[in-house]
Design an enzyme around this catalytic site. Structure first.
Site, PDB file in Angstrom:
ATOM      1  N   ARG A 236       0.857  -1.459   0.031  1.00  0.00           N
ATOM      2  CA  ARG A 236       0.121  -0.166  -0.269  1.00  0.00           C
ATOM      3  C   ARG A 236       0.680   0.761  -0.236  1.00  0.00           C
ATOM      4  O   ARG A 236       1.699   1.447   0.143  1.00  0.00           O
ATOM      5  CB  ARG A 236      -0.554  -0.014   1.387  1.00  0.00           C
ATOM      6  N   HIS A 284      -1.348   1.106  -9.890  1.00  0.00           N
ATOM      7  CA  HIS A 284      -2.433   0.033  -8.622  1.00  0.00           C
ATOM      8  C   HIS A 284      -2.856  -1.312  -9.292  1.00  0.00           C
ATOM      9  O   HIS A 284      -3.819  -0.971  -8.975  1.00  0.00           O
ATOM     10  CB  HIS A 284      -3.080   0.869  -7.883  1.00  0.00           C
TER      11      HIS A 284
HETATM   12  N1  LIG Z   1      -1.319  -3.959  -5.313  1.00  0.00           N
HETATM   13  C1  LIG Z   1      -1.657  -4.282  -5.633  1.00  0.00           C
HETATM   14  O1  LIG Z   1      -2.748  -4.420  -6.514  1.00  0.00           O
HETATM   15  C2  LIG Z   1      -2.454  -5.501  -4.270  1.00  0.00           C
HETATM   16  C3  LIG Z   1      -4.074  -6.290  -4.787  1.00  0.00           C
HETATM   17  C4  LIG Z   1      -3.533  -7.722  -3.612  1.00  0.00           C
HETATM   18  C5  LIG Z   1      -3.146  -6.494  -2.235  1.00  0.00           C
HETATM   19  N2  LIG Z   1      -2.746  -5.809  -2.426  1.00  0.00           N
HETATM   20  C6  LIG Z   1      -1.972  -5.410  -0.554  1.00  0.00           C
HETATM   21  O2  LIG Z   1      -0.852  -7.008   0.242  1.00  0.00           O
HETATM   22  C7  LIG Z   1      -1.614  -6.951   1.278  1.00  0.00           C
HETATM   23  C8  LIG Z   1      -1.291  -8.330   2.057  1.00  0.00           C
HETATM   24  O3  LIG Z   1      -2.119  -8.867   1.140  1.00  0.00           O
HETATM   25  P1  LIG Z   1      -1.969 -10.724   2.050  1.00  0.00           P
HETATM   26  O4  LIG Z   1      -3.023 -11.436   1.022  1.00  0.00           O
HETATM   27  O5  LIG Z   1      -0.726 -11.663   1.174  1.00  0.00           O
HETATM   28  O6  LIG Z   1      -2.234 -10.798   3.104  1.00  0.00           O
HETATM   29  P2  LIG Z   1      -2.368 -11.404   4.366  1.00  0.00           P
HETATM   30  O7  LIG Z   1      -2.493 -12.564   4.579  1.00  0.00           O
HETATM   31  O8  LIG Z   1      -3.270 -11.001   5.657  1.00  0.00           O
HETATM   32  O9  LIG Z   1      -0.550 -11.261   5.147  1.00  0.00           O
HETATM   33  C9  LIG Z   1      -0.014  -9.850   6.075  1.00  0.00           C
HETATM   34  C10 LIG Z   1       1.274 -10.279   5.579  1.00  0.00           C
HETATM   35  O10 LIG Z   1       1.465  -9.904   6.644  1.00  0.00           O
HETATM   36  C11 LIG Z   1       2.387  -9.286   7.842  1.00  0.00           C
HETATM   37  N3  LIG Z   1       2.461  -8.038   8.821  1.00  0.00           N
HETATM   38  C12 LIG Z   1       1.468  -7.753   9.091  1.00  0.00           C
HETATM   39  N4  LIG Z   1       1.695  -6.536   9.742  1.00  0.00           N
HETATM   40  C13 LIG Z   1       3.504  -6.787  10.285  1.00  0.00           C
HETATM   41  C14 LIG Z   1       3.626  -5.770  10.741  1.00  0.00           C
HETATM   42  N5  LIG Z   1       3.803  -5.001  12.090  1.00  0.00           N
HETATM   43  N6  LIG Z   1       4.953  -6.134  10.779  1.00  0.00           N
HETATM   44  C15 LIG Z   1       5.349  -7.581  10.231  1.00  0.00           C
HETATM   45  N7  LIG Z   1       4.346  -8.213   9.879  1.00  0.00           N
HETATM   46  C16 LIG Z   1       3.368  -7.807   9.525  1.00  0.00           C
HETATM   47  C17 LIG Z   1       1.606 -10.598   8.568  1.00  0.00           C
HETATM   48  O11 LIG Z   1       2.487 -11.447   9.414  1.00  0.00           O
HETATM   49  P3  LIG Z   1       2.193 -13.021   9.931  1.00  0.00           P
HETATM   50  O12 LIG Z   1       1.627 -13.390   9.313  1.00  0.00           O
HETATM   51  O13 LIG Z   1       2.800 -12.776  11.110  1.00  0.00           O
HETATM   52  O14 LIG Z   1       0.699 -12.149  10.609  1.00  0.00           O
HETATM   53  C18 LIG Z   1       1.324 -11.401   7.245  1.00  0.00           C
HETATM   54  O15 LIG Z   1       2.943 -12.572   7.386  1.00  0.00           O
HETATM   55  C19 LIG Z   1      -2.888  -6.438   1.876  1.00  0.00           C
HETATM   56  O16 LIG Z   1      -3.333  -5.846   2.409  1.00  0.00           O
HETATM   57  C20 LIG Z   1      -2.953  -5.356   0.265  1.00  0.00           C
HETATM   58  O17 LIG Z   1      -2.707  -3.949   0.972  1.00  0.00           O
HETATM   59  C21 LIG Z   1      -1.979  -4.599  -2.978  1.00  0.00           C
END
Ligand SMILES: NC(=O)c1ccc[n+]([C@@H]2O[C@H](COP(=O)([O-])OP(=O)(O)OC[C@H]3O[C@@H](n4cnc5c(N)ncnc54)[C@H](OP(=O)(O)O)[C@@H]3O)[C@@H](O)[C@H]2O)c1
Length: 321
Positions: A236, A284
């Site tokens: 993000r 994005h």
């Molecule tokens: N650009 C785009 O087109 C696009 C598309 C889709 C998503 N995204 C972004 O990608 C993000 C991730 O998606 P996802 O499905 O992989 O999410 P997810 O499954 O919820 O994974 C989030 C990861 O971030 C880690 N995390 C969260 N807060 C943290 C912190 N304070 N310190 C260290 N690690 C932290 C979590 O750690 P733990 O595993 O230890 O909890 C987890 O490994 C979304 O939230 C979104 O913002 C972007």
């Protein structure tokens, strides 16, 4: 399902933006009326909401609401709404179609930096044949993935398949064969110090906002084979400080950056990021949500809830993702 129950869709500024989603959802959920925010709908009939960046306050006062579905993997757009009904579960998108799209984007941009695509584009523009650049093997390049969730783990696995030396950073350590795992603030220094290409797939939360700043870029590896560290962010825009990215590119702290997300979107035409020779910008769209794939997911979720099953992929509203 009762005939009157409504699934309310909120996407974009006009009803036209919501129409592909309404069509895809209505085709799969014949027992529900699928309406757009702004249609003539009895608030008490709204049982579900599917939304992407709904106007703040728009989901308050829906007394029969059972679940809110984010139309993307991120939920920061919902968490930022102080009037989001507190007791209602929020579910996000976890879908193989979206995950595959993100890994494609990550692989593409890691490889573009690894194989020095910018150099060869410049050389071609100048009709200049120069084959003296050293090309390290993928195994000699250390990729660090910040965020080892659904998207980070898939990208890390595919990067490893190509041969990169991959590590990851998350809140809690992960036990994935072949993946060096670092966790929390205590693991961050060691993780950064062994990272040549930093791939960011973190959610935007109060803990991660502004994390990608000059102080963090200075902790990245200085002894890598690419000549300097590279930043790739598809998490993000709120994670990054764009003025710091520009400063660090200009003073050599960063070699290059690929950004899919920005502090403010769309990125202002006046932003120097557009014209910086070491910056690659995508609008994005690293991993767009495909209405058909996401509609299948949401329809399955609603049918499950109606059968009394538990909602899946529910966000922990306390931690913000
Ligand atoms: N650009 C785009 O087109 C696009 C598309 C889709 C998503 N995204 C972004 O990608 C993000 C991730 O998606 P996802 O499905 O992989 O999410 P997810 O499954 O919820 O994974 C989030 C990861 O971030 C880690 N995390 C969260 N807060 C943290 C912190 N304070 N310190 C260290 N690690 C932290 C979590 O750690 P733990 O595993 O230890 O909890 C987890 O490994 C979304 O939230 C979104 O913002 C972007």
């Amino acid at each position: 399902m009762s005939r009157e129950a409504v699934l309310l869709v909120s996407v974009g500024a006009s009803r036209r933006d919501a129409e592909p989603w309404i069509a895809a959802l209505a085709a799969r959920l014949p027992g529900l009326r699928v309406a757009a925010l702004g249609d003539d709908v009895d608030p008490a009939a709204v049982r579900y909401v599917a939304a992407w960046k709904p106007p703040h306050g728009a989901l308050a006062r829906l007394p029969s609401l059972r679940a809110i579905f984010s139309l993307g993997a991120g939920v920061d757009h919902l968490m930022a709404d102080a009037a989001l009904p507190p007791g209602v579960p929020v579910a996000r998108v976890v879908d193989p179609d979206l995950t595959a799209r993100m890994s494609e984007w990550v692989l593409l941009h890691v490889l573009l930096h690894h194989r020095q695509a910018g150099r060869y584009r410049r050389q071609q523009r100048e009709s200049r044949w120069a084959d003296d650049a050293v090309q390290p093997a993928a195994r000699a390049v250390r990729v660090g993935v910040m965020g080892l969730g659904v998207l980070g783990l898939d990208a890390a696995a595919k990067l490893r398949m190509v041969g990169f030396d991959v590590a990851g950073w998350s809140r809690a350590p992960k036990n994935v064969p072949g993946l060096a795992s670092f966790a929390g603030p205590d693991g961050l220094d060691t993780f950064l110090a062994r990272t040549d290409i930093l791939v960011v797939l973190l959610p935007l939360t109060p803990d991660t906002a502004g994390l990608l700043d000059a102080a963090l870029f200075r902790r990245l590896a200085r002894d890598g084979r690419l000549g300097g560290p590279v930043l790739i962010n598809a998490g993000r825009g709120g994670l990054q400080r764009e003025s710091d990215i520009l400063r660090c590119l200009d003073d050599g702290t960063l070699l290059a950056a690929t950004l899919d997300v920005f502090e403010r979107e769309p990125l202002d035409r006046a932003s120097p990021l557009w014209r910086h020779p070491a910056v690659t910008i995508t609008p994005h769209n690293a991993a767009l949500s495909d209405p058909d794939a996401i509609a299948n997911l949401i329809a399955g979720q609603i049918e499950g809830v109606e059968r009394g099953e538990e909602l899946r992929h529910v966000v922990d509203r306390g931690r913000g993702f």
